[in-house]
Design a protein around this motif. Structure first.
Motif, PDB file in Angstrom:
ATOM      1  N   ASP A 280       0.822  -1.205   0.000  1.00 21.26           N
ATOM      2  CA  ASP A 280       0.000   0.000   0.000  1.00 21.26           C
ATOM      3  C   ASP A 280       0.860   1.260   0.000  1.00 21.26           C
ATOM      4  O   ASP A 280       0.538   2.256  -0.651  1.00 21.26           O
ATOM      5  N   ARG A 284       0.781   4.233  -2.710  1.00 10.61           N
ATOM      6  CA  ARG A 284       0.423   5.596  -2.289  1.00 10.61           C
ATOM      7  C   ARG A 284       1.572   6.588  -2.453  1.00 10.61           C
ATOM      8  O   ARG A 284       1.397   7.782  -2.250  1.00 10.61           O
ATOM      9  N   LYS A 287       1.277   9.988  -4.274  1.00 10.14           N
ATOM     10  CA  LYS A 287       0.608  11.105  -3.597  1.00 10.14           C
ATOM     11  C   LYS A 287       1.601  11.914  -2.769  1.00 10.14           C
ATOM     12  O   LYS A 287       1.511  13.140  -2.688  1.00 10.14           O
TER      13      LYS A 287
END
Length: 298
Positions: A280, A284, A287
């Motif tokens: 994850d 991510r 971002k």
């Protein structure tokens, strides 16, 4: 009297069954390059074959053969040759041999006189006077369009090379490329089934190596050379990675160090959770970089 009649009958029979060769040249005087014709004919063959030079090779040098046709029946042979001479002077067609059975038949020689009909004193005048022609833009385009198109193609090629060198290399190291590559490496790690087999040491060693390489490429931090404590300190000071992602890295890396030194023995559930958290975090990471770029723009 009877003897004379017998001799005459013999000669008549002999001539009746002997071959007769005849030849004819259409013109004895030619202009330069003018077409002439030579015809050779043999009668009374009595089904015998005629042998002679190959097609287009019967006449000697200087005589340029343009056509050479051969026709033969059971009793007649005929050869028609079309030729021209491209030099001034007198040229001879020599005796030409034709073999019929065991006999050799020869044509008579011919002398050909070739003359140049254009005299040096002749004046050559133009039919019309030279005329100045004004060219329109479309005329210039027709004349030079291939050069123009080639030049434009060359310019386009140079621009394409510059763009590839300038932006192509960047795309290979872009965040998306690094993310996708790391996700593939994590999937390969998953397929090794270290978690299911309880091989926690190999699992954490490879998981942390993949993570360090990713952090080095994605965030430009020296994760591949720093110890865990130093890396955590650099991440917090750099403030590039979000706090949630920092927490995941800190927990997984510290646990991995304990596993490597046999100070802890995680269960399957913990290993599954650490793997999912790292995956994850990788997904991510873009971002984090977007937020960092926005902050720099401000």
């Amino acid at each position: 009297m009877r003897k004379i009649l017998l001799i005459l009958s013999f000669l008549i029979c002999a001539n009746a069954f002997s071959q007769i060769l005849s030849s004819n040249v259409e013109k004895k005087t030619l202009a330069l390059g003018e077409i002439n014709h030579l015809t050779i004919k043999i009668d009374n063959l009595n089904e015998q074959q005629v042998t002679s030079a190959a097609k287009n090779e019967l006449l000697p040098f200087h005589f340029e053969e343009t056509k050479d046709s051969i026709g033969q029946t059971a009793n007649t042979y005929e050869r028609k040759i079309e030729f021209a001479v491209f030099e001034e002077g007198k040229f001879t067609i020599p005796e030409l041999e034709f073999k019929v059975g065991d006999r050799i038949l020869k044509t008579i020689p011919y002398e050909i006189d070739v003359i140049n009909t254009a005299q040096k004193a002749d004046q050559i005048n133009d039919i019309m006077n030279n005329k100045q022609v004004k060219l329109e833009p479309k005329d210039y385009w027709e004349l030079y369009k291939f050069y123009i198109l080639a030049a434009l193609a060359g310019i386009a090629l140079v621009i394409a090379i510059i763009m590839f060198v300038k932006w192509g290399r960047k795309s290979k190291s872009s965040p998306v490329v690094a993310t996708n590559q790391t996700l593939k490496e994590l999937d390969s790690l998953k397929k090794k089934k270290y978690i299911e087999g309880g091989n926690f040491r190999s699992f954490y060693v490879e998981l942390i190596d993949i993570s360090r390489t990713f952090i080095t490429k994605q965030y430009r931090l020296p994760a591949d050379v720093l110890l865990t404590d130093d890396l955590i300190d650099v991440m917090k000071k750099n403030n590039t990675i979000s706090q949630d992602n920092e927490k995941i890295i800190e927990d997984v890396f510290l646990r991995g160090d304990l596993v490597k030194f046999a100070k802890t023995f995680p269960d399957q559930e913990t290993m599954e959770r650490d793997f999912a958290n790292i995956r994850d975090f990788v997904k991510r990471s873009s971002k984090d970089l977007e937020f960092e770029n926005l902050r720099k723009d401000v």
